[in-house]
Write a protein that holds these residues in place. Structure first.
Motif, PDB file in Angstrom:
ATOM      1  N   LEU A 265       5.943  74.289  23.393  1.00 23.24           N
ATOM      2  CA  LEU A 265       6.019  73.151  24.304  1.00 23.24           C
ATOM      3  C   LEU A 265       6.325  71.882  23.512  1.00 23.24           C
ATOM      4  N   LYS A 266       7.496  71.394  23.737  1.00 22.85           N
ATOM      5  CA  LYS A 266       7.884  70.132  23.099  1.00 22.85           C
ATOM      6  C   LYS A 266       7.257  68.986  23.894  1.00 22.85           C
ATOM      7  N   ALA A 267       7.089  67.852  23.259  1.00 27.39           N
ATOM      8  CA  ALA A 267       6.390  66.714  23.880  1.00 27.39           C
ATOM      9  C   ALA A 267       6.938  66.389  25.269  1.00 27.39           C
ATOM     10  N   GLU A 268       8.254  66.407  25.424  1.00 29.60           N
ATOM     11  CA  GLU A 268       8.839  66.028  26.706  1.00 29.60           C
ATOM     12  C   GLU A 268       8.626  67.099  27.772  1.00 29.60           C
ATOM     13  N   GLU A 269       8.250  68.326  27.367  1.00 31.34           N
ATOM     14  CA  GLU A 269       8.034  69.400  28.329  1.00 31.34           C
ATOM     15  C   GLU A 269       6.580  69.494  28.774  1.00 31.34           C
ATOM     16  N   LYS A 270       5.690  68.797  28.116  1.00 30.92           N
ATOM     17  CA  LYS A 270       4.266  68.956  28.387  1.00 30.92           C
ATOM     18  C   LYS A 270       3.878  68.480  29.778  1.00 30.92           C
ATOM     19  N   ALA A 271       4.578  67.524  30.306  1.00 28.10           N
ATOM     20  CA  ALA A 271       4.237  67.043  31.640  1.00 28.10           C
ATOM     21  C   ALA A 271       5.509  66.735  32.422  1.00 28.10           C
ATOM     22  N   ALA A 272       5.593  67.294  33.605  1.00 30.93           N
ATOM     23  CA  ALA A 272       6.733  67.006  34.472  1.00 30.93           C
ATOM     24  C   ALA A 272       6.459  65.693  35.189  1.00 30.93           C
ATOM     25  N   PRO A 273       7.519  65.037  35.647  1.00 25.47           N
ATOM     26  CA  PRO A 273       7.320  63.774  36.365  1.00 25.47           C
ATOM     27  C   PRO A 273       6.410  63.919  37.584  1.00 25.47           C
ATOM     28  N   HIS A 274       6.531  65.028  38.297  1.00 24.85           N
ATOM     29  CA  HIS A 274       5.737  65.229  39.516  1.00 24.85           C
ATOM     30  C   HIS A 274       5.150  66.634  39.508  1.00 24.85           C
TER      31      HIS A 274
ATOM     32  N   ALA B  73       5.519  80.641   9.518  1.00 27.76           N
ATOM     33  CA  ALA B  73       6.367  79.440   9.398  1.00 27.76           C
ATOM     34  C   ALA B  73       7.723  79.682  10.063  1.00 27.76           C
ATOM     35  N   LEU B  74       8.279  80.870   9.867  1.00 28.85           N
ATOM     36  CA  LEU B  74       9.561  81.205  10.503  1.00 28.85           C
ATOM     37  C   LEU B  74       9.415  81.281  12.021  1.00 28.85           C
ATOM     38  N   ILE B  75       8.357  81.920  12.488  1.00 28.07           N
ATOM     39  CA  ILE B  75       8.124  82.032  13.934  1.00 28.07           C
ATOM     40  C   ILE B  75       8.043  80.638  14.546  1.00 28.07           C
ATOM     41  N   LEU B  76       7.286  79.764  13.906  1.00 30.84           N
ATOM     42  CA  LEU B  76       7.131  78.395  14.395  1.00 30.84           C
ATOM     43  C   LEU B  76       8.480  77.680  14.418  1.00 30.84           C
ATOM     44  N   LYS B  77       9.270  77.836  13.364  1.00 30.58           N
ATOM     45  CA  LYS B  77      10.599  77.217  13.280  1.00 30.58           C
ATOM     46  C   LYS B  77      11.494  77.726  14.419  1.00 30.58           C
ATOM     47  N   TRP B  78      11.533  79.041  14.612  1.00 26.88           N
ATOM     48  CA  TRP B  78      12.380  79.626  15.660  1.00 26.88           C
ATOM     49  C   TRP B  78      11.953  79.162  17.044  1.00 26.88           C
ATOM     50  N   LEU B  79      10.641  79.122  17.283  1.00 24.18           N
ATOM     51  CA  LEU B  79      10.158  78.683  18.589  1.00 24.18           C
ATOM     52  C   LEU B  79      10.486  77.207  18.835  1.00 24.18           C
ATOM     53  N   LYS B  80      10.332  76.382  17.823  1.00 29.01           N
ATOM     54  CA  LYS B  80      10.638  74.952  17.969  1.00 29.01           C
ATOM     55  C   LYS B  80      12.118  74.725  18.228  1.00 29.01           C
ATOM     56  N   GLU B  81      12.976  75.547  17.641  1.00 27.17           N
ATOM     57  CA  GLU B  81      14.427  75.389  17.792  1.00 27.17           C
ATOM     58  C   GLU B  81      14.950  75.958  19.107  1.00 27.17           C
ATOM     59  N   SER B  82      14.217  76.867  19.694  1.00 31.37           N
ATOM     60  CA  SER B  82      14.690  77.560  20.893  1.00 31.37           C
ATOM     61  C   SER B  82      14.450  76.733  22.155  1.00 31.37           C
ATOM     62  N   VAL B  83      15.404  76.784  23.061  1.00 29.57           N
ATOM     63  CA  VAL B  83      15.236  76.108  24.352  1.00 29.57           C
ATOM     64  C   VAL B  83      14.720  77.072  25.419  1.00 29.57           C
ATOM     65  N   SER B  84      14.673  78.360  25.078  1.00 33.63           N
ATOM     66  CA  SER B  84      14.163  79.354  26.020  1.00 33.63           C
ATOM     67  C   SER B  84      13.119  80.221  25.309  1.00 33.63           C
ATOM     68  N   PRO B  85      12.294  80.908  26.084  1.00 36.08           N
ATOM     69  CA  PRO B  85      11.259  81.757  25.477  1.00 36.08           C
ATOM     70  C   PRO B  85      11.857  82.850  24.598  1.00 36.08           C
ATOM     71  N   ILE B  86      11.102  83.245  23.571  1.00 33.50           N
ATOM     72  CA  ILE B  86      11.507  84.336  22.680  1.00 33.50           C
ATOM     73  C   ILE B  86      10.496  85.461  22.830  1.00 33.50           C
ATOM     74  N   LYS B  87      10.991  86.652  23.104  1.00 29.87           N
ATOM     75  CA  LYS B  87      10.113  87.807  23.294  1.00 29.87           C
ATOM     76  C   LYS B  87       9.449  88.204  21.973  1.00 29.87           C
TER      77      LYS B  87
ATOM     78  N   SER C  69       5.950  85.192  30.949  1.00 30.23           N
ATOM     79  CA  SER C  69       6.468  86.529  31.246  1.00 30.23           C
ATOM     80  C   SER C  69       7.831  86.754  30.585  1.00 30.23           C
ATOM     81  N   GLN C  70       8.487  85.661  30.156  1.00 33.27           N
ATOM     82  CA  GLN C  70       9.782  85.784  29.490  1.00 33.27           C
ATOM     83  C   GLN C  70       9.671  85.770  27.966  1.00 33.27           C
ATOM     84  N   GLY C  71       8.489  85.523  27.427  1.00 25.32           N
ATOM     85  CA  GLY C  71       8.302  85.467  25.978  1.00 25.32           C
ATOM     86  C   GLY C  71       7.498  84.242  25.586  1.00 25.32           C
ATOM     87  N   TYR C  72       7.485  83.953  24.292  1.00 31.52           N
ATOM     88  CA  TYR C  72       6.734  82.811  23.762  1.00 31.52           C
ATOM     89  C   TYR C  72       7.586  81.552  23.799  1.00 31.52           C
ATOM     90  N   LEU C  73       6.928  80.432  24.078  1.00 33.21           N
ATOM     91  CA  LEU C  73       7.622  79.157  24.188  1.00 33.21           C
ATOM     92  C   LEU C  73       6.811  78.075  23.488  1.00 33.21           C
TER      93      LEU C  73
END
Length: 178
Positions: free
Chosen positions: A67-76, A14-28, A61-65
């Motif tokens: 994917l928030k809904a808005e990151e799942k698909a790029a415009p192009h 639960a903590l790992i999930l919370k930290w990953l959801k809050e982070s804007v960058s990958p966590i090792k 390669s930078q850690g775990y991330l």
């Protein structure tokens, strides 16, 4: 001195999930292991369990991330097929990110396992430098060595023009398989 107690499995996940959801960058994984007082291998298992619960976590390669809904698909997006030696990897990746394009992953076709995909999420020269440095420091090999240099990349960018410019330059350098 007393060692900090290990955080129990459900609470830790639960903590790992919370930290990953809050982070804007990958966590090792090592960082998550330190924060929860368990081994990195336990974290690998926790991440696998979270993925099995359909949490959109990817290993880069930078850690775990997460994917928030808005990151799942790029415009192009655009899938390219590259062919080059390992010595040209850094230049290929620099060429792409210098146009404001993100290298989402690398894919190779394995004769037994089929498509093997690895998340990269390289968007800047710094990301590329870290990737190349980690490759060197771990003595790891590129997936493309399994296919004599042939590999695919899913590229994404805010505009189609950025993708087009990156692809043109890759073609000029002879990196695209056409």
């Amino acid at each position: 001195m007393m060692e900090a107690p290990k955080i129990p499995g459900d609470e830790r996940r639960a903590l790992i999930l919370k930290w990953l959801k809050e982070s804007v960058s990958p966590i090792k994984g090592g960082e998550l292991a330190l924060k929860t007082n368990v081994s990195r291998q336990v974290i690998v298992g926790d991440i696998s369990l979270l993925k099995a619960r359909e949490e959109p976590i990817i290993a880069t390669s930078q850690g775990y991330l997460y994917l928030k809904a808005e990151e799942k698909a790029a415009p192009h997006t655009h899938l390219i097929v590259s062919n080059h030696s390992p010595e040209h990897t850094k230049d290929e990746l620099f060429t792409i990110v210098d146009h404001g394009v993100t290298v989402r992953n690398v894919i190779v076709e394995h004769p037994i396992y089929g498509d093997l995909t690895a998340s990269l999420l390289l968007s800047t020269r710094k990301d590329v430098e870290e990737f190349i440095s980690k490759l060197s420091s771990t003595n790891a090999t590129l997936l493309s060595t399994l296919t004599e240099g042939i590999h695919l990349h899913m590229l994404e960018a805010p505009t189609k023009e950025q993708l087009d410019r990156a692809c043109r330059e890759l073609e000029e350098k002879g990196y695209l398989l056409t």
